[in-house]
Design an enzyme around this catalytic site. Structure first.
Site, PDB file in Angstrom:
ATOM      1  N   GLY A  70     -20.001 -23.943 -23.038  1.00 26.92           N
ATOM      2  CA  GLY A  70     -20.054 -24.465 -21.687  1.00 26.92           C
ATOM      3  C   GLY A  70     -20.427 -25.923 -21.597  1.00 26.92           C
ATOM      4  O   GLY A  70     -20.457 -26.487 -20.500  1.00 26.92           O
ATOM      5  N   ASP A 180     -10.089 -11.474 -24.301  1.00 26.85           N
ATOM      6  CA  ASP A 180     -10.098 -12.114 -22.989  1.00 26.85           C
ATOM      7  C   ASP A 180      -8.945 -13.097 -22.824  1.00 26.85           C
ATOM      8  O   ASP A 180      -8.691 -13.584 -21.727  1.00 26.85           O
ATOM      9  CB  ASP A 180     -11.435 -12.810 -22.720  1.00 26.85           C
ATOM     10  CG  ASP A 180     -11.750 -13.937 -23.688  1.00 26.85           C
ATOM     11  OD1 ASP A 180     -10.887 -14.287 -24.518  1.00 26.85           O
ATOM     12  OD2 ASP A 180     -12.876 -14.477 -23.624  1.00 26.85           O
ATOM     13  N   HIS A 183     -10.397 -17.308 -25.664  1.00 28.34           N
ATOM     14  CA  HIS A 183     -11.064 -17.915 -26.811  1.00 28.34           C
ATOM     15  C   HIS A 183     -10.416 -17.474 -28.117  1.00 28.34           C
ATOM     16  O   HIS A 183     -10.035 -16.317 -28.259  1.00 28.34           O
ATOM     17  CB  HIS A 183     -12.552 -17.518 -26.835  1.00 28.34           C
ATOM     18  CG  HIS A 183     -13.315 -17.972 -25.638  1.00 28.34           C
ATOM     19  ND1 HIS A 183     -13.406 -17.219 -24.497  1.00 28.34           N
ATOM     20  CD2 HIS A 183     -14.022 -19.098 -25.425  1.00 28.34           C
ATOM     21  CE1 HIS A 183     -14.137 -17.870 -23.605  1.00 28.34           C
ATOM     22  NE2 HIS A 183     -14.518 -19.019 -24.147  1.00 28.34           N
TER      23      HIS A 183
END
Length: 212
Positions: A70, A180, A183
């Site tokens: 992040g 997902d 990544h």
């Protein structure tokens, strides 16, 4: 490749030095989740694989993983001075900017921050390598084009080598991505390392710790 929902699922990952002789010249990787091995075991990430490759080839370096999921260029600017002082890296790899782009930050601001990151590394006596990122196509062709030029402009202006795309050959292959779809998985990490290694390897021959 990363998408907007990535921001919501990012979690912090501690900056961990990887095993190597403490007196060896340091390679500091300042990055985000792509360097922090998000969603996979830390030892399977490309930064850990870099340490393994160096050791196997008899190259005496210690790799410090300062990747935090992040993180942004602004976050990197806040962290870098202390990291430079603590580790005194011979080589600094800057892998930041993806989260800036995902948040739609102005490209001139991203360029400004990256330029300052490079300047700090050079001022500390480190060889600097900048790593480029490509945003998902849903961010629009115009923004993506300007975003990509940011990395080229910073590298060219500062005279530092550039890895054009960290995820070249990875983000378009769903088999190499995590469930997902955002990544890279463990199977992608060797290819990511190869993308970096091509540009990093020439720096290793002249790398040495900054002078006191």
């Amino acid at each position: 490749m990363m998408r907007l929902m990535w921001i919501a699922c990012l979690t912090l990952s501690a900056a961990l030095p990887l095993p190597a002789r403490a007196a060896a010249p340091a390679i500091l990787v300042l990055g985000d989740s792509l360097s922090a091995a998000y969603g996979i075991a830390l030892q399977d990430g490309w930064v850990a694989l870099l340490q393994r490759r160096l050791t196997e080839r008899g190259l005496d370096f210690r790799v410090v993983n300062a990747g935090i999921s992040g993180d942004t260029t602004a976050g990197g600017l806040a962290r870098l001075p202390e990291l430079l002082e603590r580790h005194r890296p011979a080589i600094l790899l800057i892998e930041l900017g993806a989260n800036d782009g995902l948040r739609g930050l102005p490209p001139p601001l991203i360029r400004q921050n990256l330029t300052e990151l490079v300047r700090l590394g050079q001022a500390a006596g480190s060889q600097v390598l900048l790593i480029g990122i490509q945003l998902p196509p849903n961010y629009g062709a115009a923004y993506n084009k300007v975003f990509q030029v940011v990395f080229q402009g910073v590298a060219g202006g500062a005279g530092v080598p550039l890895v054009p795309l960290l995820l070249a050959g990875v983000d378009e292959d769903f088999a190499l991505m995590q469930a997902d779809g955002l990544h890279p998985g463990a199977a992608a990490q060797p290819r990511i390392l190869d993308n970096v290694w091509t540009t990093l390897e020439p720096l290793l021959a002249t790398a040495k710790p900054p002078a006191d």
